[in-house]
Motif scaffolding. Sequence first.
Motif, PDB file in Angstrom:
ATOM      1  N   GLY A 260       0.792  -1.237  -0.153  1.00 23.60           N
ATOM      2  CA  GLY A 260      -0.068   0.212  -0.170  1.00 23.60           C
ATOM      3  C   GLY A 260       0.744   1.330   0.085  1.00 23.60           C
ATOM      4  N   GLN A 261       0.179   2.272   0.573  1.00 22.26           N
ATOM      5  CA  GLN A 261       0.871   3.463   0.603  1.00 22.26           C
ATOM      6  C   GLN A 261       1.964   3.608   1.638  1.00 22.26           C
ATOM      7  OE1 GLN A 261      -1.479   6.720   2.138  1.00 22.26           O
ATOM      8  NE2 GLN A 261      -0.967   8.381   0.851  1.00 22.26           N
ATOM      9  N   PRO A 262       3.363   4.191   1.154  1.00 19.72           N
ATOM     10  CA  PRO A 262       4.461   4.373   1.807  1.00 19.72           C
ATOM     11  C   PRO A 262       4.274   5.348   2.820  1.00 19.72           C
ATOM     12  CG  PRO A 262       4.830   5.452  -0.290  1.00 19.72           C
ATOM     13  CD  PRO A 262       3.506   4.718  -0.151  1.00 19.72           C
ATOM     14  N   LEU A 263       5.040   5.460   4.069  1.00 20.31           N
ATOM     15  CA  LEU A 263       5.005   6.654   5.014  1.00 20.31           C
ATOM     16  C   LEU A 263       5.751   7.779   4.086  1.00 20.31           C
ATOM     17  CD1 LEU A 263       4.965   7.730   7.498  1.00 20.31           C
ATOM     18  CD2 LEU A 263       7.078   6.902   8.137  1.00 20.31           C
ATOM     19  N   LYS A 264       6.840   7.662   3.379  1.00 21.15           N
ATOM     20  CA  LYS A 264       7.556   8.768   2.540  1.00 21.15           C
ATOM     21  C   LYS A 264       7.100   8.279   1.283  1.00 21.15           C
ATOM     22  CE  LYS A 264      11.427   8.879   5.790  1.00 21.15           C
ATOM     23  NZ  LYS A 264      12.855   8.797   5.807  1.00 21.15           N
ATOM     24  N   PRO A 265       6.840   9.721   0.511  1.00 18.39           N
ATOM     25  CA  PRO A 265       6.632   9.747  -1.088  1.00 18.39           C
ATOM     26  C   PRO A 265       7.923   8.864  -1.691  1.00 18.39           C
ATOM     27  CG  PRO A 265       7.199  11.729  -0.245  1.00 18.39           C
ATOM     28  CD  PRO A 265       6.939  10.985   0.946  1.00 18.39           C
ATOM     29  N   ILE A 266       7.734   7.971  -2.704  1.00 17.28           N
ATOM     30  CA  ILE A 266       8.572   7.563  -3.638  1.00 17.28           C
ATOM     31  C   ILE A 266       8.102   7.910  -4.985  1.00 17.28           C
ATOM     32  CG2 ILE A 266       9.546   5.407  -4.523  1.00 17.28           C
ATOM     33  CD1 ILE A 266       8.476   3.736  -2.304  1.00 17.28           C
ATOM     34  N   GLU A 267       9.139   8.381  -5.658  1.00 16.02           N
ATOM     35  CA  GLU A 267       9.060   8.794  -6.979  1.00 16.02           C
ATOM     36  C   GLU A 267      10.035   8.307  -8.084  1.00 16.02           C
ATOM     37  OE1 GLU A 267       9.164  12.801  -7.947  1.00 16.02           O
ATOM     38  OE2 GLU A 267       7.790  13.705  -6.274  1.00 16.02           O
ATOM     39  N   VAL A 268       9.663   7.489  -9.126  1.00 12.87           N
ATOM     40  CA  VAL A 268      10.540   6.998 -10.283  1.00 12.87           C
ATOM     41  C   VAL A 268      10.629   8.289 -11.269  1.00 12.87           C
ATOM     42  CG1 VAL A 268      10.430   5.561 -12.175  1.00 12.87           C
ATOM     43  CG2 VAL A 268       9.232   4.713 -10.019  1.00 12.87           C
ATOM     44  N   VAL A 269      11.901   8.274 -11.526  1.00 14.49           N
ATOM     45  CA  VAL A 269      12.484   9.360 -12.632  1.00 14.49           C
ATOM     46  C   VAL A 269      13.134   8.911 -13.801  1.00 14.49           C
ATOM     47  CG1 VAL A 269      14.638   9.667 -11.550  1.00 14.49           C
ATOM     48  CG2 VAL A 269      13.655  11.603 -12.889  1.00 14.49           C
ATOM     49  N   SER A 270      12.574   9.174 -14.798  1.00 12.86           N
ATOM     50  CA  SER A 270      12.897   9.060 -16.198  1.00 12.86           C
ATOM     51  C   SER A 270      13.721  10.176 -16.500  1.00 12.86           C
ATOM     52  CB  SER A 270      12.173   8.524 -17.334  1.00 12.86           C
ATOM     53  OG  SER A 270      12.553   8.257 -18.387  1.00 12.86           O
ATOM     54  N   LEU A 271      15.195  10.208 -16.079  1.00 17.33           N
ATOM     55  CA  LEU A 271      16.095  11.371 -16.664  1.00 17.33           C
ATOM     56  C   LEU A 271      16.040  11.701 -18.115  1.00 17.33           C
ATOM     57  CD1 LEU A 271      18.565  10.619 -14.051  1.00 17.33           C
ATOM     58  CD2 LEU A 271      16.988  12.527 -13.657  1.00 17.33           C
ATOM     59  N   CYS A 272      15.868  13.095 -18.379  1.00 13.44           N
ATOM     60  CA  CYS A 272      15.952  13.278 -19.896  1.00 13.44           C
ATOM     61  C   CYS A 272      17.128  13.148 -20.669  1.00 13.44           C
ATOM     62  CB  CYS A 272      15.349  14.660 -20.075  1.00 13.44           C
ATOM     63  SG  CYS A 272      16.631  15.913 -19.344  1.00 13.44           S
ATOM     64  N   GLU A 273      18.246  12.885 -19.805  1.00 11.78           N
ATOM     65  CA  GLU A 273      19.552  13.139 -20.674  1.00 11.78           C
ATOM     66  C   GLU A 273      20.702  13.002 -19.758  1.00 11.78           C
ATOM     67  OE1 GLU A 273      23.221  14.106 -22.625  1.00 11.78           O
ATOM     68  OE2 GLU A 273      22.517  14.957 -20.830  1.00 11.78           O
TER      69      GLU A 273
ATOM     70  N   TYR B  11      24.582  15.190 -18.616  1.00 12.82           N
ATOM     71  CA  TYR B  11      23.760  15.224 -17.280  1.00 12.82           C
ATOM     72  C   TYR B  11      22.763  16.327 -17.276  1.00 12.82           C
ATOM     73  CZ  TYR B  11      27.781  12.345 -16.004  1.00 12.82           C
ATOM     74  OH  TYR B  11      28.920  11.360 -16.262  1.00 12.82           O
ATOM     75  N   TRP B  12      22.206  16.565 -18.291  1.00 15.53           N
ATOM     76  CA  TRP B  12      21.309  17.774 -18.489  1.00 15.53           C
ATOM     77  C   TRP B  12      20.005  17.326 -17.600  1.00 15.53           C
ATOM     78  CZ3 TRP B  12      20.873  22.653 -19.319  1.00 15.53           C
ATOM     79  CH2 TRP B  12      19.925  23.128 -19.805  1.00 15.53           C
ATOM     80  N   GLY B  13      19.671  16.277 -17.396  1.00 10.56           N
ATOM     81  CA  GLY B  13      18.613  15.959 -16.531  1.00 10.56           C
ATOM     82  C   GLY B  13      18.834  16.253 -15.100  1.00 10.56           C
ATOM     83  N   SER B  14      19.852  15.215 -14.657  1.00  5.02           N
ATOM     84  CA  SER B  14      20.318  15.253 -13.223  1.00  5.02           C
ATOM     85  C   SER B  14      20.699  16.835 -12.713  1.00  5.02           C
ATOM     86  CB  SER B  14      21.143  14.251 -12.738  1.00  5.02           C
ATOM     87  OG  SER B  14      22.308  14.416 -13.654  1.00  5.02           O
ATOM     88  N   GLY B  15      21.504  17.456 -13.740  1.00  3.41           N
ATOM     89  CA  GLY B  15      22.111  18.772 -13.350  1.00  3.41           C
ATOM     90  C   GLY B  15      21.076  19.815 -13.186  1.00  3.41           C
ATOM     91  N   ASN B  16      19.767  19.591 -13.934  1.00  2.23           N
ATOM     92  CA  ASN B  16      18.786  20.746 -13.757  1.00  2.23           C
ATOM     93  C   ASN B  16      18.118  20.372 -12.496  1.00  2.23           C
ATOM     94  OD1 ASN B  16      17.988  22.816 -15.988  1.00  2.23           O
ATOM     95  ND2 ASN B  16      19.215  21.054 -17.033  1.00  2.23           N
ATOM     96  N   ILE B  17      18.042  19.113 -11.939  1.00  2.00           N
ATOM     97  CA  ILE B  17      17.299  18.896 -10.968  1.00  2.00           C
ATOM     98  C   ILE B  17      17.975  19.500  -9.723  1.00  2.00           C
ATOM     99  CG2 ILE B  17      16.598  17.155  -9.359  1.00  2.00           C
ATOM    100  CD1 ILE B  17      15.813  15.225 -12.007  1.00  2.00           C
TER     101      ILE B  17
END
Length: 414
Positions: free
Chosen positions: A117-130, A140-146
Motif C-alpha cells: 500500500g501507501q508508503p510513509l514517505k513519498p517515492i518517485e520514479v524518474v526517467s531522466l531526460c539526458e 547530465y542535463w537531466g540530473s544537473g537541472n534537478i
Amino acid sequence: MIEQPKPSALSKQIEEMVEWLASYGKDNSGGVTRLLYDPAWSAAQKAIQARIELLGLSARYDDVGNLFGRLSGRDPEANVVLTGSHVDTVIGGGKYDGAYGIIAALIAVEYLLTHYGQPLKPIEVVSLCEEEGSRFPMTYWGSGNITGVKEREAVHHINDVNGIPFEQAMHEAGFGLGLHAQPTRKDLECFIELHIEQGQVLEREEKSIGIVSHIVGQRRYNITVYGQSNHAGTTPMHWRHDAMFTSAELIRILMHRANAHESGLVATVGRMEVKPNVGNVIAREVTFSLDVRHSDAKIIEQFCEACFSDFETVTSEHGTTVTCHKWMDEPPVAMDCTLNQTAEDILKREGISYKRMTSGAGHDSQIFGTHCPTGLLFVPSQGGISHSPAEFTHTEDLQRGVRLLIDLLYKLAY
C-alpha cells in the motif's frame, strides 16, 4: 524481511519491459538510438508516462523533460525517495544502459504499492531526460537541472551535428517553454540508481551486485607536441625534431606509470591529430588526448605532475616542446555510506554475493551525490560490453537487482 515476487513472474516481467522500452529507438543493427528531444526519445517518455499512470501513480514532467511518477506518502512533510535513471542512449547503444534503472524502479514501486500500500514517505520514479551527451555537447542535463548544477544559459549557443540549436529541439519537444514546473528540487531525501556495471569486474569475480563507494574523478587534457617538419629521406635521425617520435615516448611514459600504479588508476590516450599528416614528412605537430581517472583527486594530481615532469625531460632530449591543456577536471564523488550499509545488510541477509567497488564511468549519481544522499548499485555486464547492441545482462542478474531495490525502497520509505 518482506515478501518478494516469485522469480519466474519477475523474470518474465523484466524481459518484457526491457524489450518494450528498447522498441523506442530500435535500429536496424539491433541497437537503440534515443537522443535528447528526438522523436524516439519523445515516444519513449510518453510510453513511460502511460505506464506510470497505469500503475496508479501521478505523472508529471519538469520544464527540461525529466519525467516523474509519484507514489504519495502518508507523511505530508516527508521528503522524496527518488529512484530511476536516464532514458537517452548513445547512437546504436544497448537495451540496458539507463533503461534498466527506469524499468527496475517501475517494477519495484508497482510491487510495493500492490503488496504494502501507501508508503510513509513519498517515492518517485524518474526517467531522466539526458545523461549521455550523444546529441549535444552537454552531459547530465537531466540530473544537473534537478540539482541546480546546470543552467539554461549553458545551452544558448549549442547545436547538434545537423546544426539544430539545443533550445529549438527542446521547444519542439514541448519543453523549455514554461509549461511545466521548474526542474530544481529541494525535497529529495535520497536518490537510488540501479545500473548495469558496463565493465567486467563483477562477472570476472563472480559477484552478483556491486555497491559503489565512489564514482571516479576525471581529468582530461589535450597534449600538444611541437617539433619541426622536414624531409623523411634526407634528414638524419639524430638531427630530427620529430613531434611523432616525441609523442610516442610521452605516451609510453603515461602507460608505463599507469600500469605500475597499484591503486586502480587508469589513463587512456584515445585520439591523435598529426600535422602535416603526410607519410614522407617528419611530423611538426601532434596533439593527443589524455583521460585520467581515479577515486582520489590527490592521486590524479600526483600522477599528472609526475608524468608532466617526465615530459619536459623527454621533449628537451628531442629538441621539441609540449603544452598540456586541461579541459575537464571533475572531482571524485562519494556515495552515501548509510545507504550502502543498508544495501550490504540486505545482501548479507539474503546470502547474495556482492563487491564494494568504484565506478570508472560517470553516472547521474555523481551529480545527485553532491546534492543529497545517493546510492549507486550495479548488476553484471556480460563481457563488460556496453554502448553497443551486444550489451547484455542475464535476467537472473537483473532480477537480483530489482529484488534489492524493492527491499531498499521498503526500508527507506515504509
